[in-house]
Design an enzyme around this catalytic site. Structure first.
Site, PDB file in Angstrom:
ATOM      1  N   ASP A  11       0.606  -1.222   0.206  1.00  0.00           N
ATOM      2  CA  ASP A  11      -0.159  -0.121  -0.238  1.00  0.00           C
ATOM      3  C   ASP A  11       0.945   1.592   0.292  1.00  0.00           C
ATOM      4  O   ASP A  11       1.923   1.299   0.233  1.00  0.00           O
ATOM      5  CB  ASP A  11      -0.766  -0.200   1.015  1.00  0.00           C
ATOM      6  CG  ASP A  11      -2.084   1.571   1.411  1.00  0.00           C
ATOM      7  OD1 ASP A  11      -1.712   1.718   0.648  1.00  0.00           O
ATOM      8  OD2 ASP A  11      -2.573   1.414   2.199  1.00  0.00           O
ATOM      9  N   LYS A  44      -2.324  11.927 -15.963  1.00  0.00           N
ATOM     10  CA  LYS A  44      -3.140  13.094 -15.696  1.00  0.00           C
ATOM     11  C   LYS A  44      -4.473  12.746 -15.466  1.00  0.00           C
ATOM     12  O   LYS A  44      -5.328  11.044 -14.843  1.00  0.00           O
ATOM     13  CB  LYS A  44      -3.506  13.653 -17.152  1.00  0.00           C
ATOM     14  CG  LYS A  44      -5.039  12.557 -17.194  1.00  0.00           C
ATOM     15  CD  LYS A  44      -5.645  13.499 -18.583  1.00  0.00           C
ATOM     16  CE  LYS A  44      -7.020  14.061 -18.726  1.00  0.00           C
ATOM     17  NZ  LYS A  44      -8.384  12.872 -18.613  1.00  0.00           N
ATOM     18  N   HIS A  58      -1.309  11.878 -22.892  1.00  0.00           N
ATOM     19  CA  HIS A  58      -1.234  10.338 -23.966  1.00  0.00           C
ATOM     20  C   HIS A  58      -2.076  10.717 -25.583  1.00  0.00           C
ATOM     21  O   HIS A  58      -1.366   9.917 -26.470  1.00  0.00           O
ATOM     22  CB  HIS A  58      -2.410   9.363 -23.545  1.00  0.00           C
ATOM     23  CG  HIS A  58      -3.809   9.240 -23.756  1.00  0.00           C
ATOM     24  ND1 HIS A  58      -4.430  10.117 -23.156  1.00  0.00           N
ATOM     25  CD2 HIS A  58      -4.648   8.907 -25.189  1.00  0.00           C
ATOM     26  CE1 HIS A  58      -6.255  10.077 -24.015  1.00  0.00           C
ATOM     27  NE2 HIS A  58      -5.895   9.200 -24.844  1.00  0.00           N
ATOM     28  N   LYS A 109       0.432   9.868 -29.489  1.00  0.00           N
ATOM     29  CA  LYS A 109      -0.228   9.018 -30.872  1.00  0.00           C
ATOM     30  C   LYS A 109       0.576   9.683 -32.458  1.00  0.00           C
ATOM     31  O   LYS A 109       1.078  10.620 -32.444  1.00  0.00           O
ATOM     32  CB  LYS A 109      -1.674  10.254 -31.030  1.00  0.00           C
ATOM     33  CG  LYS A 109      -2.782   9.608 -30.000  1.00  0.00           C
ATOM     34  CD  LYS A 109      -3.766  10.616 -30.405  1.00  0.00           C
ATOM     35  CE  LYS A 109      -4.823   9.954 -28.888  1.00  0.00           C
ATOM     36  NZ  LYS A 109      -5.497   8.593 -29.033  1.00  0.00           N
ATOM     37  N   HIS A 159      -5.653  17.757 -23.117  1.00  0.00           N
ATOM     38  CA  HIS A 159      -5.106  17.099 -24.896  1.00  0.00           C
ATOM     39  C   HIS A 159      -5.622  18.278 -26.033  1.00  0.00           C
ATOM     40  O   HIS A 159      -4.434  18.380 -26.709  1.00  0.00           O
ATOM     41  CB  HIS A 159      -5.886  16.020 -24.660  1.00  0.00           C
ATOM     42  CG  HIS A 159      -6.078  15.222 -24.010  1.00  0.00           C
ATOM     43  ND1 HIS A 159      -4.904  14.861 -23.240  1.00  0.00           N
ATOM     44  CD2 HIS A 159      -7.387  13.681 -23.298  1.00  0.00           C
ATOM     45  CE1 HIS A 159      -5.613  13.608 -22.542  1.00  0.00           C
ATOM     46  NE2 HIS A 159      -7.031  13.350 -22.810  1.00  0.00           N
ATOM     47  N   LYS A 197     -18.865  15.059 -25.710  1.00  0.00           N
ATOM     48  CA  LYS A 197     -18.989  13.589 -25.535  1.00  0.00           C
ATOM     49  C   LYS A 197     -20.710  13.328 -25.993  1.00  0.00           C
ATOM     50  O   LYS A 197     -21.153  14.148 -26.284  1.00  0.00           O
ATOM     51  CB  LYS A 197     -19.047  13.177 -23.798  1.00  0.00           C
ATOM     52  CG  LYS A 197     -18.323  13.421 -22.917  1.00  0.00           C
ATOM     53  CD  LYS A 197     -17.334  11.601 -23.202  1.00  0.00           C
ATOM     54  CE  LYS A 197     -16.307  12.030 -21.957  1.00  0.00           C
ATOM     55  NZ  LYS A 197     -15.039  10.967 -22.752  1.00  0.00           N
TER      56      LYS A 197
HETATM   57  C1  BG6 Z   1      -9.041  10.449 -21.924  1.00  0.00           C
HETATM   58  C2  BG6 Z   1     -10.590  11.440 -21.048  1.00  0.00           C
HETATM   59  O1  BG6 Z   1      -7.907  11.213 -20.864  1.00  0.00           O
HETATM   60  O2  BG6 Z   1      -9.104  10.822 -23.245  1.00  0.00           O
HETATM   61  C3  BG6 Z   1     -11.420  10.399 -20.870  1.00  0.00           C
HETATM   62  O3  BG6 Z   1     -10.364  11.243 -19.941  1.00  0.00           O
HETATM   63  C4  BG6 Z   1     -11.937  10.518 -22.952  1.00  0.00           C
HETATM   64  O4  BG6 Z   1     -12.837  10.523 -21.500  1.00  0.00           O
HETATM   65  C5  BG6 Z   1      -9.739  10.227 -23.156  1.00  0.00           C
HETATM   66  O5  BG6 Z   1     -12.402   9.397 -23.606  1.00  0.00           O
HETATM   67  C6  BG6 Z   1      -9.477  10.013 -24.928  1.00  0.00           C
HETATM   68  O6  BG6 Z   1      -8.786   9.739 -25.822  1.00  0.00           O
HETATM   69  P1  BG6 Z   1      -9.128   8.886 -27.089  1.00  0.00           P
HETATM   70  O7  BG6 Z   1      -7.530   7.985 -26.837  1.00  0.00           O
HETATM   71  O8  BG6 Z   1      -9.691   7.605 -27.477  1.00  0.00           O
HETATM   72  O9  BG6 Z   1      -9.280   9.991 -27.808  1.00  0.00           O
END
Ligand code: BG6
Length: 488
Positions: A85, A147, A177, A181, A239, A329
């Site tokens: 932990d 994040k 992330h 890409k 992002h 979304k």
């Molecule tokens: C994440 C968000 O960082 O990125 C999510 O928390 C989102 O809500 C996701 O769906 C989108 O990532 P990708 O790579 O699917 O476009």
């Protein structure tokens, strides 16, 4: 030198869905440094074998056709599990004594990966420091932090401060992330490895830039988290601003982590701060119908699941060129695209009846899916007088290169392992990004807020978003990418 990757939060979703599949595929491609071991740490009381067999099942599921039982068995021999932990400093101290026995040799370069609830970051980091696990002798020590990095500028600053109590900035890898890409990295290549785009990549030729990250999925099981976060924290602070920085930055002198990040940070510094009436005029907030019925979401939630922002970048290159950022979304389709909308020709010779000002050239960078680029330009329709039509040159990664594009985590894990921080956010970058978002978040809680507009699932956000662009003489590029089959 041998390497170890220590994943805290080993029983979590991110570990099984992204991290282990990425490491396994890197192993398959023989990209991992020789003698690399993976050590999972979490509170669950598993043994090595038990964790391995759980991961075999999840990895096979997430990796699909690329899974091969033989290479998995090979990889799994280097995967270990230590119950512990991270909230308990004694557990972390015990880990410090166990790790060298699992590692293939000493000195060993070690990468810690925090794949846990963000509320535990500070404790985990302080405990790593207290147990001496951040000290760089005898081997390199690096830490990857997922994040969200804070929930506003203040908390991000505090977290940075805690991080710096245990680690030097050069040891820290804040992950976004999107930067992993391939198509996002390709923006740098497009801009800085070609000579034809850069001369027109500025206010003299560009009318405006649109950055859209539309998601077809709704919030699903993440209602609890999402309602606290909303689209600005979940998508924009990281992002969308990253995409904007990469699109707008100047060329770094060399492709080195700090030089790249210096240029990105300059973009954030140039973003004009919104004030007073700007928020109602330059931002739109929306919520999809049905959001309030999602599990974990209060019936009167005011959380935005869609936002559109008009940002100004006050520098020589971009003065007067709006950057429109939008994300939501439950939208029409999944698409991440950057549209560079060029100006109209200064003098129109062929103004046919159907021509509108939206027919000027545009470059569409299709980040995902259908990864590629399209350049839109006017063409003469054959045998039809001087009638024109907007056509495009269409480049698809899938058609020019063999194999599927790797998941972002492969690149990022490998870079973090080998010490290349170019695709990771620096402390000042994260704080400045919050500095762009915080005033909007605050205004949305105040009388300066634009109304919360509701939209049907499967739309491009609220209807007002279309009218908002029209009122500015512009139009969203609302086009879903067409996926061509693999055989093409
Ligand atoms: C994440 C968000 O960082 O990125 C999510 O928390 C989102 O809500 C996701 O769906 C989108 O990532 P990708 O790579 O699917 O476009």
């Amino acid at each position: 030198m041998p390497h170890s990757i220590v994943i805290f939060g080993a029983s979590g979703d991110l570990t099984s869905r992204k991290l282990i599949p990425a490491l396994y595929l890197l192993h398959r491609k023989r990209r991992l440094p020789e003698e690399t071991v993976v050590v999972g740490v979490s509170r669950s009381d598993y043994g090595h074998e038990q964790w391995r067999s759980m991961l075999a099942e999840t990895t096979a599921r997430f990796v699909g056709e690329e899974f091969n039982p033989q290479t998995w068995t090979e990889f799994a021999q280097s995967v270990y599990y230590v119950p512990g932990d991270v909230n308990q400093v004694d557990d972390v101290r015990r880990l410090a004594t166990v790790l060298p026995d699992l590692e293939p040799g000493q000195p060993c370069a070690r990468l810690y990966y925090l794949s846990m609830a963000p509320s535990l970051y500070e404790t985990a980091i302080l405990h790593l420091g207290a147990a001496g696990l951040a000290e760089e002798s005898p081997g390199e020590r690096r830490i990857v932090i997922e994040k969200p990095f804070g929930v506003n500028r203040e908390t991000a600053r505090r977290l940075n401060e805690v991080v710096h109590r245990a680690f030097h900035e050069r040891q820290v890898y804040r992950i976004d992330h999107y930067l992993g890409k391939e198509t996002v990295q390709n923006i740098l290549v497009l801009r800085f490895a070609n000579s034809i785009f850069e001369p027109i990549w500025n206010r003299n030729y560009v009318d405006h830039v649109q950055i859209t990250v539309a998601e077809e999925v709704a919030v699903g099981k993440r209602g609890d988290y999402y309602d606290q976060s909303g689209v600005l924290r979940d998508m924009f602070q990281n992002h969308l601003l990253q995409l904007m920085m990469i699109t707008a930055m100047e060329a770094p002198v060399r492709f080195e982590a700090d030089l790249v990040r210096d240029e990105k940070v300059k973009v954030l510094r140039a973003v004009r701060t919104m004030r007073g009436a700007d928020f109602a005029r330059d931002t739109i907030r929306g919520q999809y119908l049905g959001y309030r019925n999602e599990k974990g979401v209060p019936a009167d939630s005011q959380t935005a699941t869609f936002a559109a922002l008009k940002l100004a970048i006050d520098n020589w290159r971009w003065q007067g060129v709006p950057f429109y950022l939008r994300s939501g979304k439950a939208m029409s389709c999944r698409t991440t695209q950057i549209v560079i909308q060029f100006r109209e020709p200064p003098h129109m010779l062929f103004s046919g009846p159907k021509r509108t000002r939206f027919d000027a050239n545009r470059l569409v960078i299709q980040v995902q899916p259908a990864e590629g680029l399209q350049l839109h330009f006017q063409t003469k329709v054959p045998d039809a007088g001087m009638q024109l039509r907007l056509t495009d040159l269409d480049f698809r990664f899938q058609e020019k290169f063999a194999g599927a594009l790797p998941d972002a985590y492969q690149r990022l894990l490998l870079d973090a392992l080998t010490g290349d921080a170019s695709l990771f956010a620096r402390s000042d970058e994260v704080e400045l990004a919050w500095g762009v978002i915080d005033p909007i978040l605050a205004a949305w809680q105040s009388p300066a807020a634009p109304p919360l507009e509701h939209y049907e699932i499967g739309q491009w956000g609220p209807e007002s978003s279309t009218g908002w662009m029209r009122d500015q003489g512009r139009e969203w590029f609302d086009v879903c990418p067409v996926l061509k089959s693999q055989s093409l």
